[in-house]
Design an enzyme around this catalytic site. Structure first.
Site, mmCIF file in Angstrom:
data_model
loop_
_atom_site.group_PDB
_atom_site.id
_atom_site.type_symbol
_atom_site.label_atom_id
_atom_site.label_comp_id
_atom_site.label_asym_id
_atom_site.label_seq_id
_atom_site.Cartn_x
_atom_site.Cartn_y
_atom_site.Cartn_z
ATOM 1 N N ASN A 62 0.841 -1.210 0.000
ATOM 2 C CA ASN A 62 0.000 0.000 0.000
ATOM 3 C C ASN A 62 0.870 1.253 0.000
ATOM 4 O OD1 ASN A 62 0.617 -0.787 2.690
ATOM 5 N ND2 ASN A 62 -1.050 0.441 3.514
ATOM 6 N N GLU A 64 0.428 5.266 0.515
ATOM 7 C CA GLU A 64 -0.492 6.327 0.954
ATOM 8 C C GLU A 64 -0.030 7.699 0.457
ATOM 9 O OE1 GLU A 64 -1.099 5.777 5.183
ATOM 10 O OE2 GLU A 64 -2.242 3.932 4.805
ATOM 11 N N CYS A 73 -4.188 0.692 -2.435
ATOM 12 C CA CYS A 73 -4.019 -0.551 -1.673
ATOM 13 C C CYS A 73 -2.904 -1.416 -2.266
ATOM 14 C CB CYS A 73 -5.305 -1.369 -1.704
ATOM 15 S SG CYS A 73 -6.688 -0.639 -0.827
ATOM 16 N N GLU A 75 -2.980 -4.667 -2.873
ATOM 17 C CA GLU A 75 -3.436 -5.647 -3.862
ATOM 18 C C GLU A 75 -3.522 -5.032 -5.247
ATOM 19 O OE1 GLU A 75 -4.669 -4.754 -0.990
ATOM 20 O OE2 GLU A 75 -5.965 -6.269 -0.102
ATOM 21 N N CYS A 112 -10.246 -5.004 0.529
ATOM 22 C CA CYS A 112 -11.406 -4.113 0.421
ATOM 23 C C CYS A 112 -12.204 -4.449 -0.841
ATOM 24 C CB CYS A 112 -10.951 -2.658 0.405
ATOM 25 S SG CYS A 112 -10.254 -2.132 -1.172
ATOM 26 N N CYS A 115 -10.564 -3.646 -4.305
ATOM 27 C CA CYS A 115 -9.536 -4.627 -4.700
ATOM 28 C C CYS A 115 -10.194 -5.917 -5.178
ATOM 29 C CB CYS A 115 -8.578 -4.903 -3.543
ATOM 30 S SG CYS A 115 -7.475 -3.496 -3.220
#
Ligand code: THU
Length: 160
Positions: A62, A64, A73, A75, A112, A115
């Site tokens: 991930n 940010e 993210c 994934e 999530c 993803c």
């Protein structure tokens, strides 16, 4: 009216040693990938590794951003990198690990919804099931296809 029930097949493991060699290697790659996580805002570090049909492993973590929605993210970072660098190669498996401050969670690290939707697209594109492994130090779950973690998948092919 009829009540329908979904039945989902999930494999549960209580330790990384229970996984077969291929899955274990992919989880280890995801653990390695977690080290590249940049998560100064949430402190939640996620690593992901995608196995391609020819054995190539592509990692992601991930990333940010001060403008929060600009981050991504682990994934999706991994899957987009895999697709961008190896177009046309099917993704056969995806492993996910995560935890606060670089640790690994005890329970399975669950992806999530966005993803999951991206997994669905690449599974369709690859024309074969993509398994999904959610690692936790005390409980790991394995789904043999994306449909099991995202039931009633939307994809544009449904509209044909
Ligand atoms: N995160 C992931 O990397 N994957 C998911 O499936 C859920 C959340 C990241 C996004 C953000 O950097 C941090 O975890 C906290 O939400």
């Amino acid at each position: 009216m009829r009540n329908l029930k979904l039945e989902i097949d999930i494999q549960e493991y209580s330790s990384i040693d229970e996984l077969d060699a291929v899955d274990r290697k992919l989880v280890e790659a995801a653990i390695e990938a977690q080290k590249g996580s940049y998560a100064p805002y949430s402190s939640f570090n996620v690593g992901a590794a995608v196995l391609l049909e020819d054995g190539t492993v592509v990692k992601g973590s991930n990333q940010e951003n001060a403008a929060y929605p600009s981050g991504l993210c682990a994934e999706r970072t991994a899957m987009f990198a895999a697709s961008a660098s190896n177009p046309g190669k099917a993704m056969v498996s995806l492993a996910i690990v995560g935890g606060f401050n670089g640790t690994l969670s005890e329970g399975p690290c669950s992806p999530c919804g966005s993803c999951r939707q991206v997994m669905a697209e690449y599974q369709t594109l690859g024309k074969r099931p993509m398994s999904v492994i959610l690692f936790g130090t005390r409980q790991t779950l394995k789904f043999s296809k994306v449909d099991d973690i995202l039931p009633l998948i939307f994809d544009s092919f449904n509209e044909k």
